[in-house]
Design a protein around this motif. Sequence first.
Motif, short mmCIF file in Angstrom:
data_model
loop_
_atom_site.label_atom_id
_atom_site.label_comp_id
_atom_site.label_asym_id
_atom_site.label_seq_id
_atom_site.Cartn_x
_atom_site.Cartn_y
_atom_site.Cartn_z
N GLY A 38 21.11 14.49 -7.59
CA GLY A 38 20.83 15.68 -8.38
C GLY A 38 21.38 16.96 -7.78
N ASP A 39 21.69 16.94 -6.49
CA ASP A 39 22.25 18.11 -5.84
C ASP A 39 23.74 18.29 -6.14
OD1 ASP A 39 19.80 18.68 -4.60
OD2 ASP A 39 20.28 17.40 -2.88
N LEU A 40 24.37 17.30 -6.72
CA LEU A 40 25.82 17.34 -6.93
C LEU A 40 26.23 18.19 -8.12
CD1 LEU A 40 26.73 13.62 -6.18
CD2 LEU A 40 26.80 15.58 -4.62
N SER A 41 25.41 18.19 -9.18
CA SER A 41 25.74 18.99 -10.36
C SER A 41 24.49 19.16 -11.23
CB SER A 41 26.85 18.33 -11.18
OG SER A 41 26.34 17.26 -11.94
N PRO A 42 24.48 20.19 -12.06
CA PRO A 42 23.35 20.36 -12.98
C PRO A 42 23.20 19.18 -13.94
CG PRO A 42 24.62 22.39 -12.85
CD PRO A 42 25.40 21.33 -12.10
N ASP A 43 24.31 18.61 -14.39
CA ASP A 43 24.25 17.46 -15.29
C ASP A 43 23.61 16.26 -14.61
OD1 ASP A 43 25.39 18.84 -17.40
OD2 ASP A 43 27.42 18.17 -16.95
#
Length: 140
Positions: A38-43
Amino acid sequence: ALLGVAFWLFRQEPDLPAQGEPVVQQDSTETTSGFSLGDLSPDLRKVEQYYTASIHMELANLDISDENKAVADDYMKRLRELDTEYQNLVVELNEIGPNEETISAMIRNFQLRLQLLTRLKEKLNELKQSKNESVSSNSV
């Protein structure tokens, strides 16, 4: 874009609850160091939240009894195996960095967990139905 999964770890097998008691799982976001899917992108964060909520809901709705505990234990064992695999993917994500292969494997792991819980719920319902039919036929 890799959309499809939530971040969820089964850090420990839950003690299977008495009938009607909810199963409580520990959310891995509290225990994992480094960064998560979840830290990689909002999507990916949205996907992570969706799967986390879905898995929590499935666990909370399990109807475990003494009669079906053995079946549930088998499924929980497989969930622990998927947790171990996922923990290894989190380590890989933090050591090597984000890459499509690792992210895809993490998403697939979440999907497998949710599918497994869905199958467990169906199996428990079948066992309950079978028991109800048996009781009905014996009382006729």
